[in-house]
Design a protein around this motif. Structure first.
Motif, short mmCIF file in Angstrom:
data_model
loop_
_atom_site.label_atom_id
_atom_site.label_comp_id
_atom_site.label_asym_id
_atom_site.label_seq_id
_atom_site.Cartn_x
_atom_site.Cartn_y
_atom_site.Cartn_z
N LEU A 34 33.15 0.57 122.03
CA LEU A 34 32.69 1.91 122.40
C LEU A 34 31.23 2.16 122.03
N ASP A 115 38.38 4.69 117.21
CA ASP A 115 38.10 3.79 118.33
C ASP A 115 39.39 3.24 118.92
N LEU A 118 41.10 5.98 121.00
CA LEU A 118 40.45 6.23 122.28
C LEU A 118 40.61 5.05 123.24
N GLU A 138 33.17 15.67 126.40
CA GLU A 138 32.64 15.29 125.09
C GLU A 138 33.71 15.51 124.04
N ASP A 144 31.44 11.98 114.55
CA ASP A 144 31.09 11.15 115.71
C ASP A 144 31.28 11.92 117.01
N THR A 145 30.45 11.59 118.00
CA THR A 145 30.57 12.18 119.33
C THR A 145 30.82 11.07 120.34
N TYR A 146 31.84 11.26 121.16
CA TYR A 146 32.20 10.30 122.20
C TYR A 146 32.10 10.98 123.56
N ILE A 157 34.68 5.33 128.17
CA ILE A 157 34.55 6.05 126.89
C ILE A 157 33.56 5.29 126.03
N ARG A 158 32.61 6.02 125.44
CA ARG A 158 31.64 5.37 124.56
C ARG A 158 31.10 6.42 123.59
N ARG A 159 30.47 5.93 122.51
CA ARG A 159 29.80 6.84 121.59
C ARG A 159 28.50 7.30 122.23
N ASP A 160 28.48 8.56 122.67
CA ASP A 160 27.32 9.06 123.40
C ASP A 160 27.51 10.55 123.62
#
Length: 222
Positions: A34, A115, A118, A138, A144-146, A157-160
């Protein structure tokens, strides 16, 4: 190389295991799917793994070209570990492995990390249903924000963070999200208690709720 053992077999399966077959290696890759992570963040998401073993696995995966280290430089002096393009190609294989492994019994005690949770959601979404879940969401989970994007027949889905305004946002802690996803509590009760916040149009928050419950809905139907 680091002296890793090899099967000495030209078969692609054996050669893949030469690269990611050591204990913990696949889980390190899983926790980078992610997005990049710092060493301590990786360590925190892999209970039972020692710092020395993590260092060794990262070194081996880097030497094989699966992982690379990125140095952010001053003033942060932060080192991030991320998958290479070749490493990211493992994602569909790991998602399928997760689907297969989710049917194994008995289920070990322990809680899913953010992780893993998700990724299980991503793996569970039926491509035929993706259009019904379409949107940009979001997820603020602890610090953390995904970013979850459902488009066409796929889920990303990614950390962003979203480049524009997301269709819906969810803000909560990991314990509450686990409880909602495995249906120990309902989304409505979590919102009422103040441990979870949902923002967006009702239709978008319903789609986000359906997305988060996808793997657990599938499990209940087996």
């Amino acid at each position: 190389m680091s002296g890793m053992r090899s099967y000495g077999d030209p078969c692609g399966v054996a050669r893949a295991l030469d690269v990611i077959g050591e204990r913990w290696a696949v889980l390190v890759v899983r926790d980078l799917l992610l997005g990049p992570k710092r060493f301590n963040d990786l360590l925190g998401g892999l209970p039972g793994m020692s710092p020395n073993v993590l260092s060794q696995r990262l070194r081996e995966l880097t030497e094989h070209g699966v992982v690379r280290r990125r140095d952010l430089g001053p003033p942060t002096r932060v080192h991030l570990y991320e998958l290479t393009e070749w490493g990211r190609a493992l994602e569909p294989l790991l998602l399928q492995l997760g689907r297969w492994g989710s049917q194994a019994r008995p289920i070990p005690e322990g809680a899913l990390g953010a992780d893993s949770l998700l990724l299980s959601i991503k793996a569970a979404v039926d491509p035929a249903r993706a259009a019904d879940l379409r949107g940009v969401y979001e997820l603020h989970i602890d610090a953390d924000t995904y970013l979850a994007e459902v488009v066409d027949d796929s889920v990303r889905i990614r950390r962003d963070t979203a480049s524009g305004r997301p269709d819906a946002t969810l803000t909560t802690d990991l314990d509450t999200l686990r409880a909602v996803c495995d249906r120990r509590i309902t989304m409505a009760s979590a919102v009422d208690s103040g441990t979870l916040r949902l923002n967006g149009e009702p239709s978008a928050t319903r789609r986000l709720t359906d997305l988060l419950l996808a793997p657990f809905t599938s499990a209940s139907q087996r």
